[in-house]
Scaffold this motif. Structure first.
Motif, PDB file in Angstrom:
ATOM      1  N   LYS B  80       0.768  -1.359   0.141  1.00 55.65           N
ATOM      2  CA  LYS B  80      -0.108  -0.054  -0.083  1.00 55.65           C
ATOM      3  C   LYS B  80       0.677   1.295  -0.029  1.00 55.65           C
ATOM      4  O   LYS B  80       0.432   2.016  -0.750  1.00 55.65           O
ATOM      5  CB  LYS B  80      -0.902   0.176   1.225  1.00 55.65           C
ATOM      6  N   THR B  81       1.907   1.375   0.931  1.00 54.99           N
ATOM      7  CA  THR B  81       2.610   2.500   0.952  1.00 54.99           C
ATOM      8  C   THR B  81       3.423   2.516  -0.158  1.00 54.99           C
ATOM      9  O   THR B  81       3.632   3.854  -0.784  1.00 54.99           O
ATOM     10  CB  THR B  81       3.565   2.391   2.177  1.00 54.99           C
ATOM     11  N   THR B  82       3.925   1.605  -0.850  1.00 55.01           N
ATOM     12  CA  THR B  82       4.685   1.821  -1.924  1.00 55.01           C
ATOM     13  C   THR B  82       3.825   2.214  -3.267  1.00 55.01           C
ATOM     14  O   THR B  82       4.378   2.921  -4.026  1.00 55.01           O
ATOM     15  CB  THR B  82       5.330   0.144  -2.449  1.00 55.01           C
ATOM     16  N   PRO B 118       2.435  11.053   5.196  1.00 59.70           N
ATOM     17  CA  PRO B 118       3.232   9.942   5.037  1.00 59.70           C
ATOM     18  C   PRO B 118       2.885   9.107   6.377  1.00 59.70           C
ATOM     19  O   PRO B 118       2.377   9.397   7.419  1.00 59.70           O
ATOM     20  CB  PRO B 118       4.659  10.342   5.191  1.00 59.70           C
ATOM     21  N   GLU B 119       3.065   7.674   5.965  1.00 56.07           N
ATOM     22  CA  GLU B 119       2.862   6.665   6.961  1.00 56.07           C
ATOM     23  C   GLU B 119       4.050   7.111   8.264  1.00 56.07           C
ATOM     24  O   GLU B 119       3.635   7.036   9.608  1.00 56.07           O
ATOM     25  CB  GLU B 119       3.336   5.419   6.579  1.00 56.07           C
ATOM     26  N   MET B 120       5.282   7.560   8.011  1.00 55.06           N
ATOM     27  CA  MET B 120       6.038   7.917   8.760  1.00 55.06           C
ATOM     28  C   MET B 120       6.376   9.410   8.984  1.00 55.06           C
ATOM     29  O   MET B 120       7.037   9.842   8.318  1.00 55.06           O
ATOM     30  CB  MET B 120       7.594   7.254   8.424  1.00 55.06           C
ATOM     31  N   LEU B 194      -3.576   9.839   2.285  1.00 56.00           N
ATOM     32  CA  LEU B 194      -3.483   9.380   3.743  1.00 56.00           C
ATOM     33  C   LEU B 194      -2.878   8.150   3.997  1.00 56.00           C
ATOM     34  O   LEU B 194      -3.630   7.306   3.800  1.00 56.00           O
ATOM     35  CB  LEU B 194      -4.511   9.740   4.506  1.00 56.00           C
ATOM     36  N   ASP B 195      -1.842   8.116   4.392  1.00 57.91           N
ATOM     37  CA  ASP B 195      -1.286   6.700   4.711  1.00 57.91           C
ATOM     38  C   ASP B 195      -1.316   6.519   6.207  1.00 57.91           C
ATOM     39  O   ASP B 195      -0.749   7.037   7.346  1.00 57.91           O
ATOM     40  CB  ASP B 195       0.111   6.472   4.354  1.00 57.91           C
ATOM     41  N   GLU B 196      -2.553   5.556   6.309  1.00 59.73           N
ATOM     42  CA  GLU B 196      -2.986   5.465   7.844  1.00 59.73           C
ATOM     43  C   GLU B 196      -2.826   6.459   8.641  1.00 59.73           C
ATOM     44  O   GLU B 196      -2.270   6.527   9.817  1.00 59.73           O
ATOM     45  CB  GLU B 196      -1.896   4.294   8.569  1.00 59.73           C
ATOM     46  N   PRO B 197      -3.862   7.437   8.521  1.00 61.35           N
ATOM     47  CA  PRO B 197      -3.872   8.737   9.152  1.00 61.35           C
ATOM     48  C   PRO B 197      -4.125   8.734  10.537  1.00 61.35           C
ATOM     49  O   PRO B 197      -4.040   9.836  11.237  1.00 61.35           O
ATOM     50  CB  PRO B 197      -4.871   9.472   8.236  1.00 61.35           C
TER      51      PRO B 197
HETATM   52 MG   LIG Z   1       2.413   0.940   4.736  1.00 58.33          MG
END
Ligand SMILES: [Mg+2]
Ligand SMILES: Nc1ncnc2c1ncn2[C@@H]1O[C@H](COP(=O)(O)OP(=O)(O)OP(=O)(O)O)[C@@H](O)[C@H]1O
Lengths: 280, 337
Positions: B80-82, B118-120, B194-197
Motif C-alpha cells: 500500500k505505502t509503495t 506519510p505513514e512515517m 493519507l497513509d494510515e492517518p
Molecule cells: Mg504502509
C-alpha cells in the motif's frame, strides 16, 4: 527557482542556529584561540628567542596553528554536511518537502548554499579571531589574511560538497566517516608526494600529484599557507626545498584553481543527480 | 480479478455522485477548482515495483474518480505505502505508468494540488507547529497574505491551535500526526493521500479525522486512504481495493464487495420433517437450536427461500438478512488466496 532555493537555504541556517551548532563551535574555537594566544605571548615576550629567530618562529607557529584550524574547519564542514540529506531521509522529514512543488536539485542547491554560508561565517570567525589575537599579543600579522581565509573556506567547502554528495546515498555516519577519511587520505598523499619529491622517488611523487587532482583539499591548504608566509620565511627556506606539508614556494596556479572550479561543479552536479534518483 | 477497464468505469461513475460531463480538453492541471473534470484523479496502468527479490506491487491498474474517497486495504507488507510513494514520485516504478490529476506522476505544478500525510510522519523538530506550516505555505508558493489564515485554519482543523507556538520536538506522536494532517490539508488540495492517518490517534482524534475526511468529500476533494482499520474504511470509503502481496484481490464499492455475500438467519418455530432438502440450493447452511443460518444467499432470493419453507409447512418467525462486515470479507479474501 531562486525563491525555493532561498527557502531551503534559510531553513538550513535556521536549523544550525536552533540546534546551537554555531554556539558550540564558537565555544570550542574561542578556547583554542585562547590557548594559541598564550603560546604566542610566551613566544614573543618570553625572552627565549632572539629577534631574528622570532621573525621566523612566529610565522611558522601561526602556520601550524592555522593548520589545526583548517582541520577543524574541514571536520566541521563534513560534520554539518553529512547528515543534511541522509538523516532527513532516514527520519522521513524530506518526504513532505520533496512532494511539494520544488525540484530535487533546488533542495540540494539550497542546502549547499545554506551550509556554505554557515561555513563561510565560521571560517571568517576563526581567521579573524586567531590572526587578530596573534597580532594583538605578538604584533605579527601574516601578509594576506583575507586570501588565507578564502583558501581556508574553499578547503572546507570542498569537503562540505563531497560530504553532501555522500549524504545523498549513505547514512549520516558513513558519509561523515568516509568524507573525513578521504580528507585525511588526501593530506597523507600530500605528505607522500613531498617525500617523493625530497628523495626523488617518482612513484610517490605521482601519488601526491594525483591526489591533488582527485581531492584538491591539500592543494588548497597550500594556497592558504602561501598567504601566511612573509618574505622573510620564503627567503630563509633552502632553495632546494619547494614544498612540504607546512611550506610552499608559490601560490596555486590558475590552471589548478580552474580545475578546483570544475571539481565543485562536477561534485555538486553529481549530488543533484544522485538525489534526483534516490528513492525516499 | 481486477480489470483495468472496469476499474476505470468504476472510478468515473463513483465520483461522489457528481456528473462527469465536462468540456473536452478541460485538463485537470488547468483548472484550479476542485470541480471534477474529465480525467480521473488517479489512473495507473500496470504499475509495478520490484525491490531486488521482493515484488512490492504487481502490475497494478487502478482508477480513482474525482471527489471519491478511495480506501486501500491490505495486510502488512501488501504494498500500500509503495503504491502511494510511486504516485507521489518518491519511488520510481519498475514498470507501468500513472497519471495523477491528469498529469504524469511527479509533475511539479500538479504537486501544488496534492496533500500527503506519510505513514512515517516526521517534521523538523526544531521548528514550531506554526513554523512547519509556514514552511509549507512557502513551499506551496501560496500568496503571502493568505498564510496566517491558512495556518490558523489548518491548526484549528486538526486541534493544534493551542500548541501552535511549541516546538515539534516536544510533540507526542499523535500530535505530530495531527500536524501531518494539517500540512496535508494546507492550501486546499484537490487530492489528498493519507497513509494510515489515524495510526497514532486517540479515539477522539480518529473521530475527528473521519469528520475531516467527510468534509473533504463535501468539498469535492479526492482522498486516497491507506488503512488497517476496516471499520474506518466501511464508514468513509466510496470504494475500496484489497491488496495482497502487491496484487488487488478484490475491489469495488462496499456493497459490491460485501453484498454478494450476505447471509440470512432464520427462526423457525415449526419445522416439518425434511424441510432442509431444498436449502442447499441457496447456500451453505447450519442449524443451532431454533436458528438456522444460510450463508451466501443472493439478497434477491431471500423471498424464495422463505416461500420454500412455508410451502413445506414450516412456520417462520424471523428472517434477519445480515451483511457480512468488511473484516469477515477481508479475512475471507486473504484466505482464498
Ligand atoms: Mg504502509
Ligand atoms: N525500500 C525498500 N527496500 C526493499 N523492500 C521494500 C522497501 N520498501 C518496501 N519494501 C517491500 O515492499 C513490500 C511492500 O511494502 P509496503 O511498505 O508498501 O507495505 P504496506 O502495505 O504499506 O505495509 P504496512 O501495512 O505494514 O504499512 C514489503 O514486502 C516490503 O518489504
Amino acid at each position: 527557482m531562486i525563491y525555493r532555493i532561498r527557502t531551503i537555504a534559510a531553513l538550513t541556517i535556521r536549523e544550525a542556529a536552533r540546534r546551537r551548532l554555531l554556539a558550540a563551535l564558537v565555544g570550542i574555537t574561542v578556547a583554542m584561540v585562547g590557548l594559541s594566544a598564550w603560546g604566542f605571548d610566551r613566544l614573543a615576550h618570553g625572552g627565549a628567542l632572539t629577534s631574528g629567530e622570532s621573525t621566523l618562529a612566529l610565522p611558522q607557529s601561526l602556520i601550524l596553528f592555522m593548520f589545526m584550524f583548517s582541520f577543524v574547519v574541514a571536520l566541521s564542514a563534513s560534520a554539518i554536511a553529512s547528515p543534511s540529506v541522509a538523516s532527513e531521509i532516514e527520519s522521513g522529514v524530506l518526504m513532505t518537502v520533496v512532494t511539494r512543488p520544488i525540484r530535487r536539485g533546488e533542495v540540494i542547491i539550497g542546502k549547499w548554499l545554506g551550509l556554505a554560508a554557515l561555513l563561510a561565517g565560521y571560517a571568517a570567525a576563526v581567521s579573524v579571531l586567531e590572526m587578530g589575537v596573534v597580532d594583538w599579543v605578538s604584533g605579527y600579522l601574516p601578509p594576506n589574511p583575507v586570501l588565507t581565509t578564502v583558501y581556508l573556506f574553499a578547503e572546507g567547502l570542498l569537503l562540505l560538497t563531497l560530504a553532501l554528495l555522500l549524504s545523498t546515498r549513505m547514512s549520516t555516519l558513513a558519509a561523515g566517516v568516509v568524507g573525513i577519511a578521504l580528507f585525511g587520505a588526501a593530506w597523507l598523499a600530500g605528505v607522500v608526494g613531498f617525500l617523493g619529491t625530497t628523495f626523488g622517488i617518482g612513484a610517490l611523487r605521482t601519488i601526491g600529484r594525483i591526489s591533488r587532482v582527485v581531492l584538491p583539499t591539500d592543494g588548497l591548504w597550500h594556497g592558504a599557507i602561501y598567504y601566511l608566509e612573509p618574505p622573510s620565511l620564503l627567503r630563509a627556506h633552502s632553495l632546494g626545498q619547494n614544498e612540504n606539508p607546512f611550506f610552499t614556494r608559490s601560490p596555486p596556479s590558475w590552471v589548478y584553481l580552474a580545475w578546483v572550479g570544475v571539481w565543485f561543479v562536477a561534485v555538486l552536479g553529481a549530488a543533484i543527480l544522485s538525489f534526483d534518483r534516490r528513492e525516499i | 480479478m481486477w480489470q483495468a477497464s472496469s476499474a476505470e468505469s468504476d472510478g468515473l461513475v463513483a465520483a461522489g455522485g457528481v456528473p462527469q460531463a465536462t468540456a473536452p480538453g478541460e485538463g485537470a492541471a488547468t483548472t484550479g477548482s476542485p470541480r471534477p473534470s474529465v480525467s480521473p484523479a488517479i489512473h495507473t496502468l500496470g504499475l509495478h515495483k520490484r525491490y531486488r527479490r521482493t515484488v512490492a506491487v504487481k502490475s497494478l491498474s487502478v482508477s480513482v474518480g474525482r471527489g471519491e474517497i478511495f480506501g486501500f486495504l491490505g495486510p502488512n507488507g501488501a504494498g500500500k505505502t509503495t503504491v502511494i510513494k510511486m504516485l507521489l514520485g518518491l519511488v520510481k516504478p519498475t514498470a507501468g505508468e500513472a497519471m495523477v490529476l491528469g498529469a504524469p506522476v511527479g509533475d511539479r505544478r500538479t504537486r501544488r494540488r496534492i496533500g500527503y500525510l506519510p505513514e512515517m510522519f516526521r517534521f523538523q523538530p526544531w521548528l514550531t507547529a506554526a513554523e512547519v506550516l509556514r514552511l509549507h505555505c512557502r513551499l506551496l508558493e501560496l500568496p503571502r497574505p493568505s498564510w496566517e489564515q491558512s495556518i490558523s485554519e489548518s491548526l484549528e482543523t486538526v486541534g493544534l491551535a493551542e500548541r501552535a507556538g511549541d516546538r515539534v520536538a516536544g510533540f507526542s506522536k499523535g500530535m505530530q500526526q495531527r500536524l501531518g494532517l494539517g500540512v496535508a490539508l494546507l492550501g486546499g488540495p484537490a487530492l489528498v493521500f493519507l497513509d494510515e492517518p489515524t495510526s497514532a490517534l486517540d479515539p477522539v482524534g480518529r473521530h475527528h479525522v473521519r469528520q475531516i475526511t467527510r468534509d473533504l468529500r463535501e468539498r469535492g476533494v479526492t482522498v486516497f486512504l491507506n488503512t488497517h482499520l476496516l471499520a474506518e474504511a466501511e464508514q468513509l470509503c466510496d470504494r475500496v481495493a484489497v491488496l495482497d502481496k502487491g496484487a488487488v484481490v478484490a475491489s469495488g464499492s462496499l456493497s459490491e464487495l460485501l453484498g454478494r455475500h450476505s447471509r440470512v438467519r432464520l427462526k423457525l418455530s415449526a419445522a416439518p420433517a425434511g424441510w432442509t432438502t431444498g436449502l442447499s440450493a441457496f447456500g451453505a447452511w447450519r442449524t443451532e437450536g431454533e436458528w438456522t443460518t444460510v450463508e451466501g444467499v443472493d439478497p434477491d432470493a431471500i423471498a424464495d427461500l422463505v416461500n420454500l419453507i412455508v410451502a413445506g409447512g414450516g412456520r417462520v418467525e424471523a428472517v434477519i438478512p445480515e451483511h457480512q462486515n468488511l473484516e469477515e470479507r477481508f479475512l475471507e479474501l486473504l484466505q482464498e488466496k
